[in-house]
Write a protein that holds these residues in place. Structure first.
Motif, PDB file in Angstrom:
ATOM      1  N   ILE A  17      43.807  60.472   2.255  1.00  0.00           N
ATOM      2  CA  ILE A  17      43.333  60.286   3.629  1.00  0.00           C
ATOM      3  C   ILE A  17      41.964  59.615   3.617  1.00  0.00           C
ATOM      4  CG2 ILE A  17      42.594  61.526   5.694  1.00  0.00           C
ATOM      5  CD1 ILE A  17      44.805  63.546   5.124  1.00  0.00           C
ATOM      6  N   GLN A  18      41.096  60.018   2.702  1.00  0.00           N
ATOM      7  CA  GLN A  18      39.778  59.406   2.606  1.00  0.00           C
ATOM      8  C   GLN A  18      39.884  57.922   2.266  1.00  0.00           C
ATOM      9  OE1 GLN A  18      36.844  60.869   3.342  1.00  0.00           O
ATOM     10  NE2 GLN A  18      38.104  62.599   3.993  1.00  0.00           N
ATOM     11  N   PHE A  19      40.828  57.570   1.385  1.00  0.00           N
ATOM     12  CA  PHE A  19      41.015  56.174   1.009  1.00  0.00           C
ATOM     13  C   PHE A  19      41.432  55.338   2.213  1.00  0.00           C
ATOM     14  CE2 PHE A  19      43.914  52.811  -0.492  1.00  0.00           C
ATOM     15  CZ  PHE A  19      42.998  52.083  -1.234  1.00  0.00           C
ATOM     16  N   PHE A  20      42.380  55.847   3.008  1.00  0.00           N
ATOM     17  CA  PHE A  20      42.816  55.084   4.173  1.00  0.00           C
ATOM     18  C   PHE A  20      41.726  55.006   5.229  1.00  0.00           C
ATOM     19  CE2 PHE A  20      47.127  55.825   2.476  1.00  0.00           C
ATOM     20  CZ  PHE A  20      47.545  54.495   2.483  1.00  0.00           C
ATOM     21  N   LYS A  21      40.906  56.032   5.355  1.00  0.00           N
ATOM     22  CA  LYS A  21      39.778  55.968   6.280  1.00  0.00           C
ATOM     23  C   LYS A  21      38.800  54.889   5.842  1.00  0.00           C
ATOM     24  CE  LYS A  21      38.184  59.996   8.165  1.00  0.00           C
ATOM     25  NZ  LYS A  21      37.631  61.357   8.046  1.00  0.00           N
ATOM     26  N   PHE A  22      38.569  54.787   4.527  1.00  0.00           N
ATOM     27  CA  PHE A  22      37.671  53.772   3.995  1.00  0.00           C
ATOM     28  C   PHE A  22      38.215  52.373   4.269  1.00  0.00           C
ATOM     29  CE2 PHE A  22      36.750  50.980   0.334  1.00  0.00           C
ATOM     30  CZ  PHE A  22      35.383  50.870   0.492  1.00  0.00           C
ATOM     31  N   ILE A  29      34.795  46.577  10.078  1.00  0.00           N
ATOM     32  CA  ILE A  29      33.560  45.837   9.802  1.00  0.00           C
ATOM     33  C   ILE A  29      33.873  44.358   9.593  1.00  0.00           C
ATOM     34  CG2 ILE A  29      31.719  45.545   8.097  1.00  0.00           C
ATOM     35  CD1 ILE A  29      31.825  48.643   7.791  1.00  0.00           C
ATOM     36  N   LEU A  30      34.954  44.057   8.860  1.00  0.00           N
ATOM     37  CA  LEU A  30      35.335  42.670   8.623  1.00  0.00           C
ATOM     38  C   LEU A  30      35.661  41.959   9.933  1.00  0.00           C
ATOM     39  CD1 LEU A  30      37.531  42.676   5.421  1.00  0.00           C
ATOM     40  CD2 LEU A  30      35.421  41.436   5.817  1.00  0.00           C
ATOM     41  N   ILE A  31      36.332  42.645  10.843  1.00  0.00           N
ATOM     42  CA  ILE A  31      36.678  42.034  12.128  1.00  0.00           C
ATOM     43  C   ILE A  31      35.408  41.708  12.912  1.00  0.00           C
ATOM     44  CG2 ILE A  31      37.713  42.545  14.382  1.00  0.00           C
ATOM     45  CD1 ILE A  31      39.898  44.077  12.789  1.00  0.00           C
ATOM     46  N   VAL A  32      34.435  42.608  12.887  1.00  0.00           N
ATOM     47  CA  VAL A  32      33.182  42.360  13.605  1.00  0.00           C
ATOM     48  C   VAL A  32      32.446  41.186  12.985  1.00  0.00           C
ATOM     49  CG1 VAL A  32      30.897  43.314  14.060  1.00  0.00           C
ATOM     50  CG2 VAL A  32      32.929  44.702  14.472  1.00  0.00           C
ATOM     51  N   VAL A  33      32.373  41.135  11.663  1.00  0.00           N
ATOM     52  CA  VAL A  33      31.640  40.059  10.989  1.00  0.00           C
ATOM     53  C   VAL A  33      32.364  38.727  11.179  1.00  0.00           C
ATOM     54  CG1 VAL A  33      30.922  39.202   8.732  1.00  0.00           C
ATOM     55  CG2 VAL A  33      30.528  41.583   9.347  1.00  0.00           C
ATOM     56  N   ALA A  34      33.683  38.711  11.053  1.00  0.00           N
ATOM     57  CA  ALA A  34      34.443  37.476  11.195  1.00  0.00           C
ATOM     58  C   ALA A  34      34.449  36.987  12.637  1.00  0.00           C
ATOM     59  CB  ALA A  34      35.871  37.693  10.713  1.00  0.00           C
ATOM     60  N   GLY A  35      34.221  37.890  13.580  1.00  0.00           N
ATOM     61  CA  GLY A  35      34.202  37.508  14.980  1.00  0.00           C
ATOM     62  C   GLY A  35      32.941  36.812  15.407  1.00  0.00           C
TER      63      GLY A  35
END
Length: 45
Positions: A17-22, A29-35
């Motif tokens: 679960i921690q891995f999928f949360k990460f 974060i990638l979507i915000v930066v790429a936007g």
């Protein structure tokens, strides 16, 4: 003092679960930066 419930403790200790949360947070974060947030915007002048 508030104690942590058994279900929350299970979620916190589960590495899958921690891995999928990460991964989910990284994608957000990638979507915000790429936007074009912040310094990634192109200047017109």
């Amino acid at each position: 003092m508030k104690r942590i419930s058994k279900s929350k403790r299970f979620i916190m200790r589960n590495p899958i679960i921690q891995f999928f949360k990460f991964i989910w947070l990284s994608l957000k974060i990638l979507i915000v930066v790429a936007g074009g947030h912040g310094g990634t915007r192109k200047t017109t002048s």
